[in-house]
Design an enzyme around this catalytic site. Structure first.
Site, PDB file in Angstrom:
ATOM      1  N   ASP A  50       0.833  -1.201   0.000  1.00 13.07           N
ATOM      2  CA  ASP A  50       0.000   0.000   0.000  1.00 13.07           C
ATOM      3  C   ASP A  50       0.870   1.253   0.000  1.00 13.07           C
ATOM      4  O   ASP A  50       0.612   2.213  -0.739  1.00 13.07           O
ATOM      5  CB  ASP A  50      -0.917  -0.027   1.223  1.00 13.07           C
ATOM      6  CG  ASP A  50      -1.791   1.215   1.327  1.00 13.07           C
ATOM      7  OD1 ASP A  50      -2.348   1.629   0.300  1.00 13.07           O
ATOM      8  OD2 ASP A  50      -1.902   1.775   2.430  1.00 13.07           O
ATOM      9  N   GLU A 131      -2.182  -5.177  -3.313  1.00 11.83           N
ATOM     10  CA  GLU A 131      -1.139  -4.537  -2.505  1.00 11.83           C
ATOM     11  C   GLU A 131      -0.156  -5.553  -1.947  1.00 11.83           C
ATOM     12  O   GLU A 131       1.053  -5.273  -1.859  1.00 11.83           O
ATOM     13  CB  GLU A 131      -1.796  -3.742  -1.381  1.00 11.83           C
ATOM     14  CG  GLU A 131      -2.626  -2.564  -1.895  1.00 11.83           C
ATOM     15  CD  GLU A 131      -3.533  -1.957  -0.844  1.00 11.83           C
ATOM     16  OE1 GLU A 131      -4.066  -0.862  -1.099  1.00 11.83           O
ATOM     17  OE2 GLU A 131      -3.716  -2.577   0.230  1.00 11.83           O
TER      18      GLU A 131
END
Length: 369
Positions: A50, A131
């Site tokens: 992320d 992610e």
């Protein structure tokens, strides 16, 4: 995952893992690791991924919309506009669709309860997977930014409805006076419930709002996707909906760049193509061209340079020459001619709905389902 699955994932993200356990960990949900305590799950990988994705997208936007002028930073977009663009690029919906488009969710390791609840269909789960894969690449390559940048670009180019290329088409279409581009998927309907499975259908946004469905043309086995910019129509065909949309969007993007060149330039300088490409970049007509050089030797032992001119939305253009300086110009010339002179295929008229063996081909002229 078996060897074939692993190979598919690695080729899709354009990265080969040294430690395949990290790749498998990226696909391991907490529910599975709780049932198999000897295994680690993907939650920490997701955290790192992320952060990496956030940095990559921010840098990409900086290169696209900002520059240094008179020792100060100037930007085409204000803070609010940049925030909105970023939220679209890394939204849960966008990242989840990337995973769904490419089919990665079927490789997830899920606990029994998650399997029962079919959480692999969840947007949050697919966003987490996106992610976590980036986080796994970071751990495997020891945070090599060039490799991470390559993977991020590849994964974002798995063409979601709100992908970066869509934003470029939208921006240029408005700036050049064509208004909002209209995204129109082709769809087929059938009375057979087996044909309405998730493998055959894909829910997508039309333009930047509203939803429809699309499935393969029963005659060709291909997906079709249309984009209209002003009165100009572009049709993409592909094995999957992502590829069909990409093909249509690239045509629209190339058309808009040619229109922008016509508006800003009387004549392009082909005597120094590398400099001309840089000028197009400075005027925000195109993205920045990346160059990759590689030296090798011919059969007589003479050194030869290979140059790749790489432009997002266009691809790679190569040249070979004994001179490193000249080979850059040669590759740049191929790219420049493609940008400015290639005839963009347009569709004069889309077909009206027709029927194929009980299956209706539905075209929605208003862009609504």
């Amino acid at each position: 995952m078996n060897r074939q699955d692993i190979g598919f994932v690695q080729s899709s993200i354009n990265y080969q893992f040294k430690n395949l356990q990290l790749l498998e960990q990226a696909f391991t949900r907490k529910s599975y690791s709780e049932e198999h305590p000897e295994l680690q799950n993907n939650e920490v990988l997701e955290f790192y991924g992320d952060e990496i994705l956030d940095f990559f997208v921010t840098k990409m936007m900086y290169k696209r919309f900002s520059r240094i002028l008179n020792n100060e930073l100037v930007s085409e977009k204000n803070e609010g506009e940049l925030t909105k663009l970023k939220s679209i690029l890394v939204s849960k919906e966008s990242l989840a669709r990337c995973m769904y488009n490419i089919g990665f969710s079927k490789f997830l390791y899920l606990g029994k309860s998650d399997e029962k609840n079919e959480v692999y269909k969840s947007k949050s789960v697919n966003e987490d997977l996106f992610e976590a894969i980036i986080g796994a690449v970071a751990a495997d390559c020891d945070w090599n930014y060039e490799k991470l940048e390559k993977v991020c670009r590849t994964m974002l180019d798995m063409e979601t409805t709100n992908g970066y290329l869509a934003l470029l088409v939208k921006e240029k279409s408005h700036r050049l006076g064509f208004g909002e581009p209209c995204y129109r998927p082709f769809a087929w309907q059938t009375d057979n419930p087996e044909d309405w499975q998730s493998d055959n259908l894909f829910n997508m946004g039309i333009g930047f709002g509203g939803f429809g469905s699309t499935s393969k043309n029963p005659k060709t086995g291909k997906h079709e996707y249309g984009i209209q910019v002003g009165e100009n129509k572009f049709t993409g065909i592909g094995d999957g909906i992502a590829q069909a949309k990409l093909n249509a969007e690239q045509k629209a993007y190339h058309f808009l760049i040619q229109e922008e060149i016509k508006q800003q330039f009387q004549n392009l300088d082909y005597t120094n193509p590398a400099s001309t490409l840089h000028e197009l970049f400075q005027k925000k007509v195109i993205m920045e061209v990346r160059y990759e050089f590689n030296e090798y030797h011919d059969e007589n032992g003479n050194p030869i340079w290979n140059c790749k001119a790489i432009l997002e939305g266009y691809g790679t253009f190569e040249a070979d020459n004994a001179s490193k300086k000249q080979v850059k110009q040669d590759a740049s010339l191929k790219l420049l001619k493609f940008i400015a002179k290639t005839k963009i295929e347009q569709t004069e008229k889309w077909e009206i709905p027709t029927f194929y063996h009980g299956m209706a081909r539905i075209w929605h002229d208003e862009g609504k389902i």
